[in-house]
Design a protein around this motif. Structure first.
Motif, PDB file in Angstrom:
ATOM      1  N   THR A 216      38.809   6.947  35.678  1.00 28.64           N
ATOM      2  CA  THR A 216      37.371   6.812  35.912  1.00 28.64           C
ATOM      3  C   THR A 216      37.097   5.551  36.728  1.00 28.64           C
ATOM      4  OG1 THR A 216      37.043   5.597  33.843  1.00 28.64           O
ATOM      5  CG2 THR A 216      36.687   7.990  33.782  1.00 28.64           C
ATOM      6  N   CYS A 217      35.959   5.550  37.379  1.00 27.80           N
ATOM      7  CA  CYS A 217      35.474   4.390  38.116  1.00 27.80           C
ATOM      8  C   CYS A 217      34.007   4.215  37.748  1.00 27.80           C
ATOM      9  CB  CYS A 217      35.629   4.608  39.607  1.00 27.80           C
ATOM     10  SG  CYS A 217      34.950   3.254  40.588  1.00 27.80           S
TER      11      CYS A 217
ATOM     12  N   LEU B  41      32.398  -3.689  38.978  1.00 23.28           N
ATOM     13  CA  LEU B  41      33.112  -2.421  38.982  1.00 23.28           C
ATOM     14  C   LEU B  41      34.122  -2.409  37.851  1.00 23.28           C
ATOM     15  CD1 LEU B  41      34.037  -2.099  42.757  1.00 23.28           C
ATOM     16  CD2 LEU B  41      32.399  -0.681  41.535  1.00 23.28           C
TER      17      LEU B  41
ATOM     18  N   PHE C  80      37.554   0.091  36.437  1.00 22.50           N
ATOM     19  CA  PHE C  80      38.476   1.199  36.672  1.00 22.50           C
ATOM     20  C   PHE C  80      39.232   1.446  35.385  1.00 22.50           C
ATOM     21  CE2 PHE C  80      37.853  -1.209  40.539  1.00 22.50           C
ATOM     22  CZ  PHE C  80      37.431  -0.216  41.418  1.00 22.50           C
TER      23      PHE C  80
ATOM     24  N   TRP D 156      40.751  -0.191  30.459  1.00 21.46           N
ATOM     25  CA  TRP D 156      40.091  -0.448  31.730  1.00 21.46           C
ATOM     26  C   TRP D 156      40.288  -1.874  32.217  1.00 21.46           C
ATOM     27  CZ3 TRP D 156      36.595  -4.237  30.712  1.00 21.46           C
ATOM     28  CH2 TRP D 156      36.041  -4.281  29.424  1.00 21.46           C
TER      29      TRP D 156
ATOM     30  N   SER E  99      38.178  -4.630  34.980  1.00 20.37           N
ATOM     31  CA  SER E  99      36.899  -4.787  35.675  1.00 20.37           C
ATOM     32  C   SER E  99      36.882  -6.052  36.524  1.00 20.37           C
ATOM     33  CB  SER E  99      35.752  -4.832  34.654  1.00 20.37           C
ATOM     34  OG  SER E  99      35.891  -5.954  33.811  1.00 20.37           O
TER      35      SER E  99
ATOM     36  N   SER F 152      29.389   6.216  35.826  1.00 21.64           N
ATOM     37  CA  SER F 152      30.817   6.473  36.064  1.00 21.64           C
ATOM     38  C   SER F 152      31.033   7.838  36.679  1.00 21.64           C
ATOM     39  CB  SER F 152      31.590   6.441  34.737  1.00 21.64           C
ATOM     40  OG  SER F 152      31.486   5.219  34.115  1.00 21.64           O
TER      41      SER F 152
ATOM     42  N   GLY G  97      34.750  10.388  37.587  1.00 24.57           N
ATOM     43  CA  GLY G  97      36.184  10.463  37.373  1.00 24.57           C
ATOM     44  C   GLY G  97      36.688  11.884  37.442  1.00 24.57           C
TER      45      GLY G  97
END
Length: 193
Positions: free
Chosen positions: A43-44, A57, A59, A75, A77, A188, A190
């Motif tokens: 996911t982003c 951001l 990821f 994640w 960031s 998000s 993904g």
């Protein structure tokens, strides 16, 4: 509940999640952690907390527990925090209770460590910032910190790529003190499951 205890609790939950599979394996030679997990994809996220001036951001890479509505996301960031005039990178873990419906609400929580790369305040005496502002910034922090967070949101699974869109709200408690606690809104996308 005191914010420091909330952070301690969040970190404790993350440690238990990481240690439990190894502890189970010590008692059972046939334990296969991968047989209990299914990949959930990458996911982003775009993160924004206008009240505290937090923008960044994230990821992540997710995992589902097979047959359960339990989702884990590891994640990383990158974000700017205008309250502390600092730029951070963070690594964290979030665990969610989330059904596998096409439109699924979720609740979750977790912890993170956020490293301060570039504090905007200078104490070398050559700065144009008044000495009172520098002293206030030093008192308030602006350094690396541990964080605990709680979140809720809504995920929509799509039949095409990208595979999902989600929106969430997250409250983060900072080990730096209550002044650094903040709310974020995340959007998000993904690949989903």
């Amino acid at each position: 509940m005191n914010s420091r205890w909330t952070v301690v609790l969040a970190i404790g939950v993350a440690v238990v999640q990481l240690v439990a599979p190894g502890a189970c394996q010590a008692f059972d030679d046939d334990f296969d952690r991968e047989s209990m997990e299914e990949p959930a994809g990458a996911t982003c996220s775009l993160l924004a907390g206008p009240d505290a001036g937090v923008y960044g951001l994230s990821f992540g890479s997710g995992v589902w527990l097979k047959g359960l509505p339990v989702y884990g996301d590891l994640w990383m960031s990158l974000f700017q925090n205008d309250t502390e005039d600092s730029f951070y990178s963070g690594i964290g873990l979030t665990v969610r209770l989330m059904p596998r419906w096409k439109l699924a609400p979720f609740l979750g929580g977790g912890g993170s460590f956020n490293y301060d790369w570039a504090s905007g305040y200078s104490t070398n005496g050559t700065s144009d910032i008044p000495a009172e502002a520098v002293a206030e910034a030093a008192r308030r922090g602006g350094g690396s910190y541990w964080g605990g967070h709680a979140e809720c949101g809504l995920r929509l699974m799509l039949d095409s790529r990208p595979g999902l869109i989600e929106v969430f709200g997250r409250h983060t408690w900072s080990s730096s003190g209550a002044y650094a606690d903040h709310w974020l809104i995340g959007l998000s996308t993904g690949v989903g499951w």
